[in-house]
Design a protein around this motif. Structure first.
Motif, PDB file in Angstrom:
ATOM      1  N   GLN A  18      -9.735   2.064   2.516  1.00  0.00           N
ATOM      2  CA  GLN A  18      -9.626   0.860   3.093  1.00  0.00           C
ATOM      3  C   GLN A  18     -11.184   0.112   2.912  1.00  0.00           C
ATOM      4  O   GLN A  18     -10.806  -1.305   2.473  1.00  0.00           O
ATOM      5  N   ASP A  71      -8.778   1.427  -3.968  1.00  0.00           N
ATOM      6  CA  ASP A  71      -7.280   1.969  -3.554  1.00  0.00           C
ATOM      7  C   ASP A  71      -6.461   3.609  -3.661  1.00  0.00           C
ATOM      8  O   ASP A  71      -6.811   4.433  -5.154  1.00  0.00           O
ATOM      9  N   LYS A  77      -9.093  -4.466   6.217  1.00  0.00           N
ATOM     10  CA  LYS A  77      -9.556  -5.299   5.787  1.00  0.00           C
ATOM     11  C   LYS A  77     -11.105  -5.984   5.798  1.00  0.00           C
ATOM     12  O   LYS A  77     -11.473  -6.104   6.714  1.00  0.00           O
ATOM     13  N   ASN A 122     -13.401  -0.263   0.373  1.00  0.00           N
ATOM     14  CA  ASN A 122     -12.545  -1.240  -1.136  1.00  0.00           C
ATOM     15  C   ASN A 122     -11.814   0.168  -1.731  1.00  0.00           C
ATOM     16  O   ASN A 122     -11.440  -0.132  -2.848  1.00  0.00           O
ATOM     17  N   HIS A 133      -2.915  -3.197   7.563  1.00  0.00           N
ATOM     18  CA  HIS A 133      -4.532  -2.887   7.049  1.00  0.00           C
ATOM     19  C   HIS A 133      -5.791  -3.601   7.956  1.00  0.00           C
ATOM     20  O   HIS A 133      -5.724  -4.135   7.694  1.00  0.00           O
ATOM     21  N   GLN A 149     -12.427  -4.583  12.692  1.00  0.00           N
ATOM     22  CA  GLN A 149     -11.901  -3.503  12.116  1.00  0.00           C
ATOM     23  C   GLN A 149     -11.789  -3.019  13.031  1.00  0.00           C
ATOM     24  O   GLN A 149     -10.653  -2.749  13.050  1.00  0.00           O
TER      25      GLN A 149
END
Length: 543
Positions: A416, A421, A149, A419, A146, A314
């Motif tokens: 990701q 999904d 994030k 945000n 991930h 990131q």
């Protein structure tokens, strides 16, 4: 019966045999090391001179590149500095076109339609299997780690993205398979462009209301009857670059026809065979220049690199995630596939490919690396050139394991950071489009960024966010190109193993007249056409 201490005699004897085996191997290794002479070391260095020079060139290129970053060279100075590397790229690209055509035509013509059909099916099954595995690895790794994030607000953006629709990209792929002009296919590819056009839209009129409108207001009536509509429409266009897919399709078809012509097609077979031999001799000459070119290619790219400060948070995690995914595919999956199918040591095979892999790392182009890959597989690994001539050009065009893994991983990373999904259906969509888009990615630097637009569009993600990952793409592009070349090469080894019976039968039928060449005419041995028993024994794994 068991011994007093409860130990099973069978277990004890088995352990003793294992220990004896280890001791024997240790003694043999010790004797071999002790028997090494200066002449052995000298002959080893001479045999592997190209590989050693190339590896040293990469290390020196990295050191030189980081050493020169402090001098803040201008764009012009960087271009001058990178010139020896640019020359290597131009030399290799010069050979790609005749190499693809001559190798495919001779490779297909040397086989009958049944053998080439079986070989083709095996190659396509291998390509599809490894590409799907690569996509799954990319998806699993990015979901577990991930890296996206957080928020994208503080992330660095670079470059601009050209918009393209999935339908037009797919149609362009099919159009490029059938070029209307073979000469143009040597330097241009078809690509759909978009432009804005104004269309006149006629509105159906109502007699009563129209008459009333004319009476009340003539201008209003004209606006109601006729309106102009703006629309973005696809128009034919082109981009510079060899249309490798079109040439591959033509060459395969041409080779099948020549093969079916028997004696009538012998003159053409001999012509393309001689052309392929001449190109491989040119490759042997260029290899002397390759280490110097790779040194300046890598050093120049490091000097040109943007400030390292933008690669943080990131983006750094994203880079690490891509590297882990590519390593799993290249170091675990591909060697394991090779071992399970051929029962041979994959690391001996991969050891013969080092020069091709380092060239891929330096040039960032699987097509430009193709001449070196041919040389490594045929000359060092002894792969039958009927296999390499067919599998390698097709693989360099459509088999993009690294690109497929990268595109699937990057698409989920962008989801990701937004945000967003993704449900199971959307992940499946990404895996399918990443697999399909990687086939359409030409073997040119950073082609994956263009096909990435298709993957993002398929699940409604913002395509402008590709600019978030461009800062590190130059580096990741080199790693995924190296993975692509490794996948193509291991594919050639697997297809040769699976096709060995058809190849032997063909040799028996034809007396190997097409493949065996007069040794008096060849200053260097291209391939080893001996039987399996005469191949290096150390490539076999003791089972």
């Amino acid at each position: 019966m068991t011994k007093g201490n409860g130990e099973d005699p069978k277990t004890g004897s088995r352990m003793e045999r294992i220990q004896q085996g280890v001791r024997k191997r240790t003694l043999l290794a010790k004797k071999k090391v002790q028997s090494i002479t200066k002449e052995d070391v000298k002959s080893y260095l001479l045999r592997n001179a190209f590989v050693l020079f190339t590896v040293v060139a990469v290390i020196l290129g990295v050191i030189l590149g980081f050493s020169l970053r402090s001098y803040k060279m201008s764009y012009r100075e960087v271009k001058y500095f990178s010139f020896p590397g640019e020359l290597l790229m131009r030399m290799l690209q010069m050979l790609v076109l005749p190499l693809i055509v001559s190798s495919l035509v001779t490779g297909i013509a040397a086989l009958d339609s049944k053998a080439s059909g079986k070989m083709g099916v095996r190659a396509v099954v291998y390509y599809m299997s490894t590409t799907i595995i690569a996509v799954l690895i990319g998806i699993i790794i990015v979901v577990i780690i991930h890296p996206g994030k957080g928020t994208k607000e503080n992330m660095h953006r670079e470059g601009k993205i050209v918009q393209v629709t999935a339908a037009d990209a797919f149609l362009d792929l099919i159009r490029n398979m059938f070029p209307p002009n073979l000469v143009e296919a040597c330097f241009k590819q078809f690509k759909t462009n978009y432009e804005k056009r104004m269309f006149k839209v006629d509105i159906p009129s109502n007699d009563t209301s129209t008459v009333a409108s004319i009476i009340s207001n003539v201008s209003e009536a004209m606006e109601t009857l006729t309106r102009m509509k703006e629309e973005i429409v696809p128009v034919p266009g082109s981009v510079n670059g060899v249309n490798a897919l079109g040439l591959v399709v033509f060459s395969i078809s041409f080779g099948l026809v020549i093969g079916s012509m028997k004696e009538q097609g012998q003159a053409l077979k001999d012509f393309f065979d001689s052309l392929n031999e001449a190109i491989m001799r040119l490759v042997a000459l260029i290899m002397w220049y390759a280490p110097l070119g790779i040194l300046f290619l890598i050093a120049g790219k490091i000097v040109e690199m943007e400030d390292m400060g933008v690669i943080g948070g990131q983006l750094a995690m994203y880079t690490v995630t891509v590297i882990i995914g590519l390593l799993i595919h290249a170091v675990i999956v591909l060697p394991l596939l090779y071992f399970l199918i051929t029962r041979k040591n994959p690391w001996v095979f991969i050891g013969g490919l080092i020069q091709a892999l380092v060239t891929a790392l330096g040039t960032s182009s699987s097509s430009a690396t193709l001449p070196v890959t041919f040389k490594c597989l045929e000359e060092i690994n002894g792969v039958d050139k009927r296999v390499t001539r067919f599998v390698l050009p097709v693989g360099a065009t459509i088999n993009m394991d690294g690109t497929a893994l990268y595109e699937a991983l990057a698409a989920i990373f962008i989801a990701q950071v937004n945000n967003f999904d993704l449900n199971f259906g959307q992940i499946i969509t990404i895996s399918i489009t990443a697999t399909a888009a990687s086939i359409g990615a030409a073997g040119i630097p950073q082609a994956g960024l263009v096909t990435m637009v298709i993957v993002l569009t398929s699940v409604g993600l913002p395509t402008d966010d590709i600019t978030l990952i461009i800062a590190v793409d130059w580096f990741l592009d080199r790693l995924r190109t190296t993975t692509n070349v490794l996948g193509d090469s291991i594919g050639a080894g697997i297809v040769e193993h699976l096709s060995r019976h058809e190849l032997k039968n063909r040799d028996a039928e034809m007396g190997n007249s097409v493949i065996e060449e007069n040794e008096m005419k060849k200053p260097y041995q291209l391939i080893s056409q001996e039987n399996e028993s005469e191949k290096p024994l150390d490539s076999e794994t003791k089972m």
